[in-house]
Design an enzyme around this catalytic site. Structure first.
Site, PDB file in Angstrom:
ATOM      1  N   ASP A 278       5.812   4.679   5.066  1.00 14.37           N
ATOM      2  CA  ASP A 278       6.644   3.728   5.816  1.00 14.37           C
ATOM      3  C   ASP A 278       6.687   2.339   5.172  1.00 14.37           C
ATOM      4  O   ASP A 278       7.308   1.430   5.718  1.00 14.37           O
ATOM      5  CB  ASP A 278       6.192   3.647   7.282  1.00 14.37           C
ATOM      6  N   HIS A 279       6.048   2.177   4.015  1.00 13.61           N
ATOM      7  CA  HIS A 279       6.105   0.892   3.298  1.00 13.61           C
ATOM      8  C   HIS A 279       6.763   1.020   1.916  1.00 13.61           C
ATOM      9  O   HIS A 279       7.043   0.018   1.275  1.00 13.61           O
ATOM     10  CB  HIS A 279       4.697   0.288   3.158  1.00 13.61           C
TER      11      HIS A 279
ATOM     12  N   HIS B 126       1.391   3.893   1.875  1.00 10.87           N
ATOM     13  CA  HIS B 126       1.955   4.637   3.009  1.00 10.87           C
ATOM     14  C   HIS B 126       3.482   4.686   2.950  1.00 10.87           C
ATOM     15  O   HIS B 126       4.152   3.709   2.625  1.00 10.87           O
ATOM     16  CB  HIS B 126       1.501   4.038   4.344  1.00 10.87           C
TER      17      HIS B 126
ATOM     18  N   ASP C 299      -0.579  -3.947   6.591  1.00  9.52           N
ATOM     19  CA  ASP C 299      -1.401  -3.238   7.578  1.00  9.52           C
ATOM     20  C   ASP C 299      -2.885  -3.590   7.434  1.00  9.52           C
ATOM     21  O   ASP C 299      -3.752  -2.805   7.840  1.00  9.52           O
ATOM     22  CB  ASP C 299      -1.197  -1.722   7.449  1.00  9.52           C
TER      23      ASP C 299
ATOM     24  N   HIS D 271      -7.733   0.142   5.548  1.00  7.59           N
ATOM     25  CA  HIS D 271      -6.620   0.941   6.086  1.00  7.59           C
ATOM     26  C   HIS D 271      -6.283   2.033   5.071  1.00  7.59           C
ATOM     27  O   HIS D 271      -6.202   3.215   5.404  1.00  7.59           O
ATOM     28  CB  HIS D 271      -5.441   0.019   6.340  1.00  7.59           C
TER      29      HIS D 271
ATOM     30  N   HIS E  77       3.975  -4.582  11.016  1.00  8.72           N
ATOM     31  CA  HIS E  77       4.469  -3.800  12.163  1.00  8.72           C
ATOM     32  C   HIS E  77       4.622  -4.645  13.423  1.00  8.72           C
ATOM     33  O   HIS E  77       3.914  -5.634  13.613  1.00  8.72           O
ATOM     34  CB  HIS E  77       3.490  -2.663  12.496  1.00  8.72           C
TER      35      HIS E  77
ATOM     36  N   HIS F 215       0.846  -1.206   0.000  1.00  7.06           N
ATOM     37  CA  HIS F 215       0.000   0.000   0.000  1.00  7.06           C
ATOM     38  C   HIS F 215       0.876   1.248   0.000  1.00  7.06           C
ATOM     39  O   HIS F 215       2.084   1.158   0.172  1.00  7.06           O
ATOM     40  CB  HIS F 215      -1.021  -0.006   1.147  1.00  7.06           C
TER      41      HIS F 215
HETATM   42 FE    FE Z   1       2.351   0.903   8.141  1.00  5.42          FE
HETATM   43 ZN    ZN Z   2      -0.022   1.724   6.524  1.00  5.05          ZN
END
Ligand code: FE
Ligand code: ZN
Length: 255
Positions: A58-59, A56, A133, A114, A171, A54
């Site tokens: 942080d990915h 985001h 996530d 999400h 995570h 996805h």
């Molecule tokens: Fe994340």
């Molecule tokens: Zn995420």
């Protein structure tokens, strides 16, 4: 059974994964380049594909540095419907589309909620589902973009996989998730036992992922919203499964 799954801690609490077969590898999510490149170098594998679950930050933020560090061409795979928010994709796809990595078939699921356009990737031959996530160890991602109904429906697709499926999520939130889960099902013995193992793992600095689907089905409140005992505990006996899921998710948001 020649597959090897490597869990790679990144940033403060993210995980990336390396799925390896016969000296070749696929990377799932790129939170940070250095630990990924180190894992690749240590094993001497050739990375063919990078899967992005996805959009985001942080990915995906390590992608350019990973590509540069690998120095060999990789195929970047992600969600067609979310392509405008993802880095440039070489293969854009959606639920049900055909995908092969490492010579193995991959099933692609839309698990939006999400984010809109969150995909999960299940590799039956390896017995692994990459859920990032969406379904997480003892939890699920916060519902930022989709609806509670949508998130519940996405989780149901994953819940239908074989119980022994390894759930590779995004995570290290498991201990906090477990503290919350115990507020929903304080009497759940499997949950209490799992929490003891999680506390031990964290005390020793070990990851609590991946988990297995059967563990999640027995202990993860977000997969248990349809159960009579859970509805009863929440005083929601007459309510629909997604409504109960939504209540649990909202409680977790303010936990
Ligand atoms: Fe994340
Ligand atoms: Zn995420």
């Amino acid at each position: 059974m020649a597959f090897e799954l490597v869990t790679i801690p990144c940033l403060s609490d993210n995980y990336a994964y390396l799925l390896i077969k016969d000296g070749e590898a696929v990377v799932v999510d790129v939170p940070e380049a250095a630990p990924l490149l180190a894992a690749v170098a240590e094993r001497g594998v050739k990375v063919r594909d990078v899967i992005l679950t996805h959009h985001h930050f942080d990915h995906v933020q390590g992608l350019d540095e990973v590509k540069e560090g690998l120095g060999t061409p990789v195929r970047v795979i992600g969600c067609a419907a979310d392509a405008d928010r993802l880095p440039a994709l070489d293969l854009a796809l959606g639920e049900g589309d055909a995908l092969q990595v490492l010579g193995a078939d991959v099933q692609v699921f839309d698990v939006s909620g999400h984010t809109l356009g969150h995909l999960a990737f299940y590799v039956p031959e390896a017995g692994v589902a990459f859920t990032a996530d969406s379904l997480m160890a003892l939890g699920c991602g916060r519902v930022f973009e989709g609806t509670m109904d949508q998130m519940w429906a996405g989780l149901q697709k994953l819940a239908a996989l074989p119980g022994e499926t390894v759930i590779a999520s995004g995570h290290e939130y498991t201990e906090a998730n477990g503290r919350f889960a115990l507020t929903i099902e304080p009497e759940n013995q499997a949950l209490q036992d799992r929490m003891a193992r999680i506390r031990d793992a964290r005390a020793e600095g070990r990851p609590t992922v991946p988990s297995t689907l059967s563990e999640e089905l027995a202990t993860n409140p977000f997969l248990r919203a349809h159960l009579a005992e859970v509805k009863k505990g929440l005083n929601m006996v007459g309510n629909s499964d997604p409504d109960v899921f939504g209540e649990i998710r909202r409680r977790k948001d303010s936990f």
